[in-house]
Scaffold this active site. Structure first.
Site, PDB file in Angstrom:
ATOM      1  N   CYS A   1       1.734  -6.908 -11.763  1.00  0.00           N
ATOM      2  CA  CYS A   1       0.381  -6.470 -12.102  1.00  0.00           C
ATOM      3  C   CYS A   1       0.169  -5.022 -11.653  1.00  0.00           C
ATOM      4  O   CYS A   1       1.026  -4.415 -11.023  1.00  0.00           O
ATOM      5  CB  CYS A   1      -0.645  -7.375 -11.429  1.00  0.00           C
ATOM      6  SG  CYS A   1      -0.615  -9.072 -12.020  1.00  0.00           S
TER       7      CYS A   1
ATOM      8  N   HIS B   1      -5.948  -5.852 -10.568  1.00  0.00           N
ATOM      9  CA  HIS B   1      -6.656  -6.593  -9.525  1.00  0.00           C
ATOM     10  C   HIS B   1      -6.614  -5.830  -8.216  1.00  0.00           C
ATOM     11  O   HIS B   1      -6.043  -4.738  -8.110  1.00  0.00           O
ATOM     12  CB  HIS B   1      -6.070  -7.998  -9.359  1.00  0.00           C
ATOM     13  CG  HIS B   1      -4.634  -8.064  -8.904  1.00  0.00           C
ATOM     14  ND1 HIS B   1      -4.212  -7.652  -7.663  1.00  0.00           N
ATOM     15  CD2 HIS B   1      -3.517  -8.509  -9.538  1.00  0.00           C
ATOM     16  CE1 HIS B   1      -2.923  -7.845  -7.537  1.00  0.00           C
ATOM     17  NE2 HIS B   1      -2.465  -8.361  -8.672  1.00  0.00           N
TER      18      HIS B   1
END
Length: 346
Positions: free
Chosen positions: A161, A153
């Site tokens: 992430c 992202h």
């Protein structure tokens, strides 16, 4: 003589296509204020590079992530099924250290064989854009690993992430979106601890995660020989790479007595020619987390410019392998940062 004329004609034709692509890009409105980030086309320079290398823009995509180098590679299929390295992106931030993710809240980014499906695309992410890479997979679950909602992202923030700058997640998202729009149903995302050369493997001999790297090393080497994404199966609570004997995706099933390997290596001449023909675009940007020469030493640095290398300031290296996970702060607890909030809330 005729061969030289043929090559010249081919180059002129490709150059003409590149000019046409550039002209079409100029005729289109650039970055309209109301244009959704998820719908932005690939940059014209990337589209032109694909045309020049005779790679179909909507061709299948293969993504490789390297944690230690903080890099994400996008590969695309050529008409002959072999893959070309199109572009390498800097990963702005990721979580933890080398080694697989094992549990909820350990703040680690995973390592292993994952993938993206159309339903994993998240155009309305509050971290600009995102897609879920599919952790935990079936083997992770069989091994008792927990956690989830691991994304690639934007927004450059991560406690698990792989966080990119907003500029680059738009481009990576476009690669995946175009492949799905063309009919692809799965994009493999293979996450490696580092580029698994013999030298790097030797440098990490004492790393406690080394026992988990054998299939990753095998997949890395097979891809170098074939330029075809490795086919991954599961049995006997382990990964099986490019098996000759059919192996499914049930990690609890027994493995066949004889597995073998099925690959189609390129000749040295063909491999050299393909490497030379790769577009090999390289994006520049910040890497907030990079490995130090020592096996477990880490430091962070901030680029002098958000989208350029700039001058870096390095902090004192610190060991993180043995350190206890800290509790995420309130601002870090969102699922987009690798925690466990449902994807629908992103």
């Amino acid at each position: 003589m005729l061969r030289c004329l043929w090559r010249l004609t081919k180059q002129v034709r490709l150059l003409g296509l590149m000019v046409v692509a550039a002209q079409l890009a100029l005729l289109q409105p650039h970055a309209r204020a109301d244009e959704a980030a998820a719908e932005k086309p690939l940059p014209s320079i990337v589209e032109a590079a694909l045309i020049m290398k005779e790679i179909v823009p909507e061709a299948p995509v293969y993504i490789r992530v390297f944690k230690e180098e903080s890099e994400l590679e996008v590969w695309k299929a050529r008409p002959n099924g072999r893959y070309a390295l199109v572009k390498t992106f800097p990963i702005c931030n990721w979580g933890g250290t080398l080694g697989p993710k094992r549990m909820t809240g350990d703040l680690m980014s995973p390592e292993g064989f994952y993938g993206v499906t159309p339903g994993a695309m998240k155009p309305d992410s509050k971290y600009h854009l995102a897609f879920n890479i599919g952790y935990p997979n079936a083997l992770d679950r069989a091994l008792g690993r927990t956690g989830g909602y691991i994304m690639v992202h934007g927004d450059c923030k991560s406690v698990g992430c792989f966080a990119m700058s907003d500029k680059y997640i738009e481009e990576i998202y476009a690669f995946a979106r175009d492949a799905f729009n063309a009919g692809e149903t799965f994009i493999p995302v293979h996450v490696f601890p580092f580029r698994m050369s013999a030298e790097n493997m030797k440098r990490h001999t004492d790393n406690p995660a080394r026992d988990t790297w054998k299939p990753l090393k095998e997949a890395y080497d097979d891809f170098a020989r074939t330029r075809e994404p490795p086919k991954i199966g599961m049995c006997g609570r382990r990964y099986v790479v490019n098996s000759l004997t059919p192996v499914g995706n049930d990690p609890n099933a027994p493995c066949p007595t004889l597995i073998g390997k099925r690959i189609a290596p390129l000749s040295p001449r063909s491999a050299k020619r393909l490497v030379k023909a790769d577009p090999k675009l390289e994006a520049q940007g910040p890497k907030l987390k990079v490995a130090q020469p020592a096996n477990t030493g880490w430091s962070s640095f901030v680029s002098g410019s958000m989208f350029g290398w700039g001058t870096t300031t390095t902090t004192t290296p610190r060991t993180t392998v043995a350190s206890a996970p800290r509790k995420p702060s309130q601002n870090e607890s969102d699922a987009a940062l690798g925690a466990v909030q449902p994807i629908t809330a992103r």
